[in-house]
Design an enzyme around this catalytic site. Structure first.
Site, PDB file in Angstrom:
ATOM      1  N   GLY A  58       0.815  -1.207   0.000  1.00 32.01           N
ATOM      2  CA  GLY A  58       0.000   0.000   0.000  1.00 32.01           C
ATOM      3  C   GLY A  58       0.853   1.263   0.000  1.00 32.01           C
ATOM      4  N   THR A  59       1.961   1.215   0.697  1.00 24.55           N
ATOM      5  CA  THR A  59       2.848   2.379   0.767  1.00 24.55           C
ATOM      6  C   THR A  59       3.338   2.751  -0.630  1.00 24.55           C
ATOM      7  OG1 THR A  59       3.567   1.665   2.960  1.00 24.55           O
ATOM      8  CG2 THR A  59       4.971   3.254   1.837  1.00 24.55           C
ATOM      9  N   ASN A 110      -7.177   4.380   9.608  1.00 25.97           N
ATOM     10  CA  ASN A 110      -6.740   3.110  10.187  1.00 25.97           C
ATOM     11  C   ASN A 110      -6.770   3.098  11.707  1.00 25.97           C
ATOM     12  OD1 ASN A 110      -4.570   4.956   9.273  1.00 25.97           O
ATOM     13  ND2 ASN A 110      -3.307   3.665  10.578  1.00 25.97           N
ATOM     14  N   GLN A 157      -7.641   0.300   4.167  1.00 25.82           N
ATOM     15  CA  GLN A 157      -8.399  -0.292   5.282  1.00 25.82           C
ATOM     16  C   GLN A 157      -9.783  -0.800   4.877  1.00 25.82           C
ATOM     17  OE1 GLN A 157      -7.784  -0.910   8.516  1.00 25.82           O
ATOM     18  NE2 GLN A 157      -5.657  -0.269   8.341  1.00 25.82           N
ATOM     19  N   SER A 199      -3.854  -2.755  -0.225  1.00 25.39           N
ATOM     20  CA  SER A 199      -2.774  -3.581   0.317  1.00 25.39           C
ATOM     21  C   SER A 199      -3.362  -4.951   0.637  1.00 25.39           C
ATOM     22  CB  SER A 199      -2.212  -2.929   1.580  1.00 25.39           C
ATOM     23  OG  SER A 199      -1.238  -3.774   2.135  1.00 25.39           O
ATOM     24  N   HIS A 213      -2.508  -7.595   2.432  1.00 29.56           N
ATOM     25  CA  HIS A 213      -2.556  -8.279   3.728  1.00 29.56           C
ATOM     26  C   HIS A 213      -3.737  -7.839   4.584  1.00 29.56           C
ATOM     27  CE1 HIS A 213      -0.041  -4.814   5.077  1.00 29.56           C
ATOM     28  NE2 HIS A 213      -0.611  -5.023   6.228  1.00 29.56           N
ATOM     29  N   THR A 272      10.028  -8.018 -11.924  1.00 30.11           N
ATOM     30  CA  THR A 272       9.380  -9.309 -12.171  1.00 30.11           C
ATOM     31  C   THR A 272       8.195  -9.497 -11.215  1.00 30.11           C
ATOM     32  OG1 THR A 272      11.506 -10.163 -12.856  1.00 30.11           O
ATOM     33  CG2 THR A 272       9.830 -11.804 -12.307  1.00 30.11           C
ATOM     34  N   CYS A 297       5.754   4.915  19.137  1.00 32.81           N
ATOM     35  CA  CYS A 297       7.061   5.052  19.755  1.00 32.81           C
ATOM     36  C   CYS A 297       7.976   5.783  18.783  1.00 32.81           C
ATOM     37  CB  CYS A 297       7.605   3.673  20.079  1.00 32.81           C
ATOM     38  SG  CYS A 297       8.415   3.650  21.654  1.00 32.81           S
TER      39      CYS A 297
HETATM   40  N1  PLP Z   1      -2.502   3.026   4.412  1.00 35.98           N
HETATM   41  C1  PLP Z   1      -3.212   2.629   5.470  1.00 35.98           C
HETATM   42  C2  PLP Z   1      -4.480   3.329   5.811  1.00 35.98           C
HETATM   43  C3  PLP Z   1      -2.758   1.549   6.247  1.00 35.98           C
HETATM   44  O1  PLP Z   1      -3.471   1.166   7.301  1.00 35.98           O
HETATM   45  C4  PLP Z   1      -1.549   0.917   5.885  1.00 35.98           C
HETATM   46  C5  PLP Z   1      -1.015  -0.206   6.674  1.00 35.98           C
HETATM   47  O2  PLP Z   1      -1.401  -0.474   7.767  1.00 35.98           O
HETATM   48  C6  PLP Z   1      -0.867   1.381   4.754  1.00 35.98           C
HETATM   49  C7  PLP Z   1      -1.359   2.436   4.048  1.00 35.98           C
HETATM   50  C8  PLP Z   1       0.438   0.777   4.349  1.00 35.98           C
HETATM   51  O3  PLP Z   1       0.230  -0.450   3.713  1.00 35.98           O
HETATM   52  P1  PLP Z   1       1.497  -1.414   3.481  1.00 35.98           P
HETATM   53  O4  PLP Z   1       1.934  -1.863   4.816  1.00 35.98           O
HETATM   54  O5  PLP Z   1       0.972  -2.514   2.599  1.00 35.98           O
HETATM   55  O6  PLP Z   1       2.521  -0.611   2.779  1.00 35.98           O
END
Ligand code: PLP
Length: 398
Positions: A49-50, A128, A156, A176, A178, A214, A302
């Protein structure tokens, strides 16, 4: 598993061993597209997602060199915030829209923030930390009417709420895998048909030239299957999880004194509950919860060794003491009623135990210093200053 063992051919190779794998990659793309009501060609697989978030903003700026302003919100995930900070260091202007005390977004502020040199607006679909859902359809329509590209971080949302890129009219949307129980380390970016796109990761011709590298076939296939399941079970899961979450939240709010919800009740993701327990340190509660097998998160992060209140709760004007005592419970596909009972059985005792030994309960310096009314006033001032007296947005304000 077959794609890690027998069918390990390179999906971009012309020989049959690769092309047979390619067929599965295409099928997965169609499933991820269906999850958001897109066309398969509009889906670009990324590593996470990042990367999807960074890529969307990068593209908008790279293709519009005359435009050096980006609008986002003060409560985005670090996957957006850190990129915004990087852009600011590179001389771009980034406006961070403030949120209301219940975590919601005032669409009028977005309206005021857009300027002739705005290259992109990026607003998350759902937060999130609080689960609060933003008015994405309105935001996308507003941007369209002003000719500005609109991106949303929807990481999310899948499996929890319906996602429809056509109905909402967004230009870019990040996913994302996961978050829907697929492997970690795979994501996707929806790029609306006919939207110009400048790749972020440049290299080979993979993903129709939009993302070099790839293809990670086993993970992409897993993502496709998870998307298919999330879509098929959306309604029933949404209802089931919402009922569990509401029971958890209502029981805790009713039975634990000085406990409040952070964020609006609705519109909100069905699985998230963010609760503030005054006079405790959430980190201590997390450790005690962990000892009885309960995994949760806190409203703090943290940073450089110190526990800082979360930027989301801070932007909502939550006091540092309440933010530091905030716990986030995220339910999901595998959460059962028995597990919720387990939490309800243990948490009140944990909170009581921590309060009994808490210095925050008595005369903690923060308690004396913090004055809720003045914090609210400050947030209000920030909001007004942000829009500017003449109605012109004050770029770069936080
Ligand atoms: N954006 C939101 C709202 C998220 O909650 C997260 C991950 O928790 C991300 C982006 C980042 O996703 P990734 O860890 O797949 O890069």
């Amino acid at each position: 598993m077959p794609f890690l063992t027998e069918q390990w051919g390179n999906a971009s190779s012309a020989y049959q061993f690769g092309q047979r794998v390619r067929a599965h990659l295409d099928e997965a793309r169609a499933k991820v597209a269906a999850l958001v009501n897109a066309e398969p060609k509009e889906i670009v697989f990324t590593s996470c997602g990042t990367e999807s978030n960074n890529s969307a903003i990068h593209s908008a700026l790279a293709l519009n060199p005359g435009k050096r302003h980006v609008v986002t919100t003060a409560v985005e995930h670090s996957a957006n915030r850190k990129y915004g900070e990087f852009l600011q260091r590179r001389g771009y202007e980034v406006s961070y829209l403030p949120v209301e005390s219940d975590g919601s977004l005032d669409i009028h502020l977005l309206d005021q923030s857009i300027r002739p040199d705005t290259a992109m607006v990026s607003v998350m679909w759902a937060n999130n930390e609080t689960g609060v859902v933003f008015p994405i359809e309105e935001a996308a329509a507003l941007c369209r009417s002003k000719g500005v590209l609109f991106h949303t971080d929807a990481v999310q949302v899948p499996g929890k709420l319906k996602l429809d890129v056509r109905a909402t009219g967004v230009d870019f949307l990040s996913l994302s895998a996961h978050k829907l129980h697929a492997p970690k380390g795979i994501g996707a970016l929806y790029v609306k048909r006919r939207t110009r796109y400048q790749p972020y990761v440049m290299g080979g011709h993979q993903e129709r030239g939009r993302r070099g590298g790839t293809e990670n076939v086993p993970y992409i296939v897993g993502f496709g299957r998870a998307a298919e399941l999330a879509l098929a079970h959306l309604e029933e899961e949404n209802t089931r999880v919402r009922e569990l979450r509401d029971r958890l939240e209502q029981t805790l709010l009713a039975n634990i004194p000085n406990c409040t919800r952070n964020g609006a009740r609705e519109p909100r993701l069905p699985n998230t509950s963010n609760l503030a327990f005054e006079f405790i340190e959430a980190e201590a509660a997390l450790m005690l919860l962990d000892q009885v097998g309960i995994c949760a998160s806190s409203g703090s992060a943290c940073t450089t060794g110190a526990v800082e209140p979360s930027h989301v709760l801070t932007a909502m004007g939550v006091s540092p003491m309440r933010a530091r005592g905030s716990l986030r419970f995220s339910l999901g596909l595998y959460t059962t009623a028995v597990e919720v009972d387990h939490l309800l059985q243990h948490l009140p005792g944990i909170i009581a135990k921590l309060r009994a030994i808490s210095p925050l309960n008595a005369a903690h310096p923060d308690n004396d210093r913090f004055d809720l009314a003045s914090a609210r006033r400050k947030r209000e001032q920030a909001r007004n200053a942000w829009a500017g007296e003449d109605g012109e947005p004050n770029a770069g304000a936080n």
